[in-house]
Enzyme design. Structure first.
Site, PDB file in Angstrom:
ATOM      1  N   LEU A 197      61.504 -86.872  52.977  1.00 37.37           N
ATOM      2  CA  LEU A 197      62.198 -87.152  54.225  1.00 37.37           C
ATOM      3  C   LEU A 197      62.346 -88.656  54.467  1.00 37.37           C
ATOM      4  O   LEU A 197      62.345 -89.444  53.540  1.00 37.37           O
ATOM      5  CB  LEU A 197      61.469 -86.438  55.371  1.00 37.37           C
ATOM      6  CG  LEU A 197      61.246 -84.932  55.144  1.00 37.37           C
ATOM      7  CD1 LEU A 197      60.466 -84.320  56.292  1.00 37.37           C
ATOM      8  CD2 LEU A 197      62.563 -84.206  54.931  1.00 37.37           C
ATOM      9  N   SER A 243      59.899 -96.316  41.765  1.00 33.37           N
ATOM     10  CA  SER A 243      60.303 -95.001  41.256  1.00 33.37           C
ATOM     11  C   SER A 243      60.215 -94.919  39.738  1.00 33.37           C
ATOM     12  O   SER A 243      60.645 -95.835  39.032  1.00 33.37           O
ATOM     13  CB  SER A 243      61.738 -94.694  41.699  1.00 33.37           C
ATOM     14  OG  SER A 243      61.838 -94.704  43.108  1.00 33.37           O
ATOM     15  N   LYS A 298      72.822 -77.174  46.588  1.00 31.98           N
ATOM     16  CA  LYS A 298      73.824 -77.564  47.577  1.00 31.98           C
ATOM     17  C   LYS A 298      73.873 -79.087  47.625  1.00 31.98           C
ATOM     18  O   LYS A 298      73.025 -79.730  48.231  1.00 31.98           O
ATOM     19  CB  LYS A 298      73.499 -77.021  48.964  1.00 31.98           C
ATOM     20  CG  LYS A 298      74.675 -77.150  49.937  1.00 31.98           C
ATOM     21  CD  LYS A 298      74.242 -77.209  51.375  1.00 31.98           C
ATOM     22  CE  LYS A 298      73.648 -78.538  51.760  1.00 31.98           C
ATOM     23  NZ  LYS A 298      74.599 -79.687  51.589  1.00 31.98           N
ATOM     24  N   PRO A 299      74.866 -79.679  46.951  1.00 31.79           N
ATOM     25  CA  PRO A 299      74.969 -81.142  46.978  1.00 31.79           C
ATOM     26  C   PRO A 299      75.482 -81.632  48.326  1.00 31.79           C
ATOM     27  O   PRO A 299      76.059 -80.873  49.106  1.00 31.79           O
ATOM     28  CB  PRO A 299      75.971 -81.442  45.861  1.00 31.79           C
ATOM     29  CG  PRO A 299      76.832 -80.223  45.799  1.00 31.79           C
ATOM     30  CD  PRO A 299      75.937 -79.063  46.154  1.00 31.79           C
ATOM     31  N   ALA A 300      75.290 -82.924  48.587  1.00 25.96           N
ATOM     32  CA  ALA A 300      75.768 -83.511  49.838  1.00 25.96           C
ATOM     33  C   ALA A 300      77.288 -83.458  49.896  1.00 25.96           C
ATOM     34  O   ALA A 300      77.977 -83.676  48.892  1.00 25.96           O
ATOM     35  CB  ALA A 300      75.286 -84.946  49.953  1.00 25.96           C
ATOM     36  N   CYS A 302      65.923 -94.269  50.732  1.00 21.99           N
ATOM     37  CA  CYS A 302      64.739 -93.956  51.542  1.00 21.99           C
ATOM     38  C   CYS A 302      63.586 -94.886  51.199  1.00 21.99           C
ATOM     39  O   CYS A 302      62.671 -95.064  52.004  1.00 21.99           O
ATOM     40  CB  CYS A 302      64.340 -92.505  51.344  1.00 21.99           C
ATOM     41  SG  CYS A 302      64.055 -92.060  49.620  1.00 21.99           S
ATOM     42  N   GLU A 346      65.249 -96.113  60.579  1.00 22.48           N
ATOM     43  CA  GLU A 346      65.591 -96.398  59.193  1.00 22.48           C
ATOM     44  C   GLU A 346      66.993 -97.005  59.159  1.00 22.48           C
ATOM     45  O   GLU A 346      67.964 -96.372  59.568  1.00 22.48           O
ATOM     46  CB  GLU A 346      65.529 -95.113  58.374  1.00 22.48           C
ATOM     47  CG  GLU A 346      65.539 -95.317  56.882  1.00 22.48           C
ATOM     48  CD  GLU A 346      65.248 -94.034  56.122  1.00 22.48           C
ATOM     49  OE1 GLU A 346      64.911 -94.120  54.933  1.00 22.48           O
ATOM     50  OE2 GLU A 346      65.360 -92.939  56.709  1.00 22.48           O
ATOM     51  N   ARG A 402      68.958-102.865  46.946  1.00 20.58           N
ATOM     52  CA  ARG A 402      69.326-101.842  45.970  1.00 20.58           C
ATOM     53  C   ARG A 402      70.099-100.741  46.678  1.00 20.58           C
ATOM     54  O   ARG A 402      69.750-100.308  47.777  1.00 20.58           O
ATOM     55  CB  ARG A 402      68.053-101.277  45.332  1.00 20.58           C
ATOM     56  CG  ARG A 402      68.297-100.164  44.339  1.00 20.58           C
ATOM     57  CD  ARG A 402      66.989 -99.505  43.947  1.00 20.58           C
ATOM     58  NE  ARG A 402      67.192 -98.425  43.000  1.00 20.58           N
ATOM     59  CZ  ARG A 402      66.379 -97.373  42.882  1.00 20.58           C
ATOM     60  NH1 ARG A 402      65.313 -97.279  43.648  1.00 20.58           N
ATOM     61  NH2 ARG A 402      66.618 -96.434  41.996  1.00 20.58           N
ATOM     62  N   ARG A 452      66.174 -84.811  39.449  1.00 17.77           N
ATOM     63  CA  ARG A 452      64.767 -84.812  39.874  1.00 17.77           C
ATOM     64  C   ARG A 452      64.340 -83.445  40.397  1.00 17.77           C
ATOM     65  O   ARG A 452      63.144 -83.116  40.382  1.00 17.77           O
ATOM     66  CB  ARG A 452      64.551 -85.894  40.941  1.00 17.77           C
ATOM     67  CG  ARG A 452      63.103 -86.241  41.160  1.00 17.77           C
ATOM     68  CD  ARG A 452      62.948 -87.566  41.861  1.00 17.77           C
ATOM     69  NE  ARG A 452      63.195 -87.490  43.290  1.00 17.77           N
ATOM     70  CZ  ARG A 452      63.127 -88.533  44.100  1.00 17.77           C
ATOM     71  NH1 ARG A 452      62.870 -89.741  43.622  1.00 17.77           N
ATOM     72  NH2 ARG A 452      63.347 -88.403  45.392  1.00 17.77           N
ATOM     73  N   SER A 460      67.011 -86.468  55.939  1.00 20.07           N
ATOM     74  CA  SER A 460      66.398 -87.018  57.149  1.00 20.07           C
ATOM     75  C   SER A 460      65.255 -86.144  57.645  1.00 20.07           C
ATOM     76  O   SER A 460      65.225 -84.931  57.413  1.00 20.07           O
ATOM     77  CB  SER A 460      67.451 -87.148  58.254  1.00 20.07           C
ATOM     78  OG  SER A 460      67.813 -85.877  58.755  1.00 20.07           O
TER      79      SER A 460
END
Length: 495
Positions: free
Chosen positions: A253, A443, A176-178, A286, A383, A280, A161, A231
């Site tokens: 966010l 989505s 920068k991936p998680a 989020c 959340e 899901r 995306r 976040s």
């Protein structure tokens, strides 16, 4: 399949170790076992990745849009051929059931296909200014090198995306991936190289030192775009850093999605929508419904149907047949879910099913339904990011709208009603960037994804998605017919 996942950093088209030879482990949340050890990028590695993106920037921006489109389309085709590998890898590193992982491959792939089509549709405008004294041209060009920070919960779709519109627009990127789920991004980056992405156009720096690596990249004046999904507190910090160089920013966010069920709703449809919107990705999204607001006339029946379905959900490793609820990402996520449930119960809520961590290896939490959730409960403000469905009732439409809007967030909302006029009112009254009206999934690659208030800035997907990576330039030139040359003047008169 794990043997095919690159374990280094991708910098300037080469897979390489970290500058300090540091590594870190990626863990399977369903078992606690280590999947792979990866290179752990340092701030110096981040700088080198940006160097590569800057060096490749002019060449990629000058690449004809059709060629950029064809690279993205080849990436889409390769992803379809290897969808089984990508689905399994996501299940292993993130925990989601394999059926959902396959769905993410399909969803994530659509961003490649959609933006391959958008690359050749970057337009502009030309026309006479209102005074008739000149011609106004509006054109678009790539914003420049972009830093993309992706979250752990959708490791393929969040990468596609962001990367797909950036490449379609002509931008180069550092990704920068998680730290918790970098494997899918690394395998996807390898696929992009195979699809024909030139060296330096896409660079990937997995790291356990996110702040230390990100801060100097964001502070570098050569960077022109920052995109982050995560976040709200981290987003605020990044926005402050981005302000120093006035970077273009996209921020997706936190959320606190309301799910409204009115008395005239089709309950069969509402129950299916609730299960999709809440469970899901094991509730780790989020877009997950966080606050279920149900009209008092149908609350008992809605609760009965939902509880029956939730109690029958099978919890387990995502690779097992029939599993619908996988693990939470780590022990902290389990602790948070249980803390919110415990607080709600202490304030008067009733546990209809679940309400506890699951014993054994892995980080599992039982799918849960709570009713009689009282105002002031933390679960209504925080959340959840877990498989906990919390219900409270309302009496009137005004009360429901006020409760839905009573949050600093505004990413997505859901509403179920058979009254078309009410649906129209909710579109105008609910403070949210997206609304699922009689559906629990919103989505789509062709639609603008994003929120309002403290749920973020900018949009991803749709025509709006590629615009986030384009600068707009306006050029004014004099009226070409206003010259002293007699021939030109005569032509102008004839015109």
């Amino acid at each position: 399949m794990l043997d095919r996942v690159p374990t280094g950093l991708l910098v300037d088209g080469v897979w390489r170790p970290a500058a300090e030879d540091a590594t870190f482990a990626v863990v399977d949340p369903a078992t606690g076992g280590t999947l792979l050890h990866l290179a752990d990028a340092s701030p110096e590695d981040g700088r080198k990745a940006l160097d590569a993106a800057v060096a490749a920037g002019h060449g990629w921006a000058a690449t004809p849009p059709r060629q950029r489109a064809e690279v993205l389309r080849r990436a889409f085709d390769l992803l379809q051929e290897r969808r089984g590998d990508f689905a399994l890898l996501m299940t292993l590193e993130m925990g989601k059931p394999l059926a959902e992982a396959r769905g993410e491959v399909a969803y994530g792939g659509e961003f490649l296909r959609w933006f391959s089509e958008e690359a050749v549709r970057i337009g502009g405008s030309y026309g006479t200014n209102p005074e008739g004294t000149g011609r106004a041209t509006v054109s678009h060009k790539p914003v420049g090198p972009a830093f993309l920070i992706t979250p752990w919960n959708f490791p393929l779709a969040m990468a596609t995306r962001k990367i797909a519109p950036a490449l379609a627009a002509g931008c180069t990127v550092v990704v920068k991936p998680a730290e918790l789920t970098p494997l899918t991004t690394l395998l996807f980056a390898d696929l992009l190289v195979e699809a024909g992405v030139p060296a330096g156009v896409v660079n990937v720096v997995p790291t356990t030192r996110a702040a230390a690596v990100s801060a100097p990249v964001i502070a570098d004046r050569r960077l022109r775009k920052l995109s982050f999904t995560g976040s709200t507190p981290v987003g605020r910090t990044l926005l402050g850093q981005a302000a120093q160089n006035v970077l273009r920013t996209s921020m997706e966010l936190g959320g606190n999605a309301p799910f409204l069920v009115f008395a005239d709703a089709d309950l069969d449809l509402a129950v299916e929508g609730a299960l999709a919107a809440k469970f899901r990705n094991t509730g780790q999204a989020c877009t997950a419904a966080n606050r279920f607001l149900v009209h008092e006339d149908v609350a008992d029946e809605f609760t009965r149907r939902v509880t029956e379905r939730v109690a029958a959900m099978r919890v387990g490793r995502g690779t097992e047949d029939g599993v619908t609820i996988g693990p939470l990402i780590d022990a902290r996520a389990v602790d948070k879910a249980h803390r919110l449930v415990t607080d709600a119960v202490e304030r008067g809520a009733t546990v209809r099913t679940g309400g506890h961590p699951v014993d054994g290896p892995g980080t599992f939490y039982a799918p849960t339904v709570l009713t009689d959730v009282q105002p002031g409960s933390a679960i209504l403000d925080d959340e959840i990011f877990g498989p906990v469905l919390a219900i409270r009732t309302f009496h009137s439409e005004d009360e429901a709208v006020a409760a839905a809007n009573d949050t600093e967030y505004g990413l997505v909302g859901y509403a179920f009603t058979d009254d078309p006029a009410r649906g129209q009112r909710l579109m105008e009254r609910l403070e949210t960037g997206m609304l699922g009206l009689n559906t629990g999934v919103v989505s789509n690659a062709s639609a603008p994804f994003g929120g309002v208030k403290q749920s973020g800035l900018g949009r991803e997907g749709g025509g709006e998605g590629i615009a986030e990576y384009l600068e707009t330039m306006y050029t004014l030139t004099p009226d070409p017919f206003r010259h002293t040359d007699s021939t030109t003047t005569a032509q102008g008169a004839a015109r």
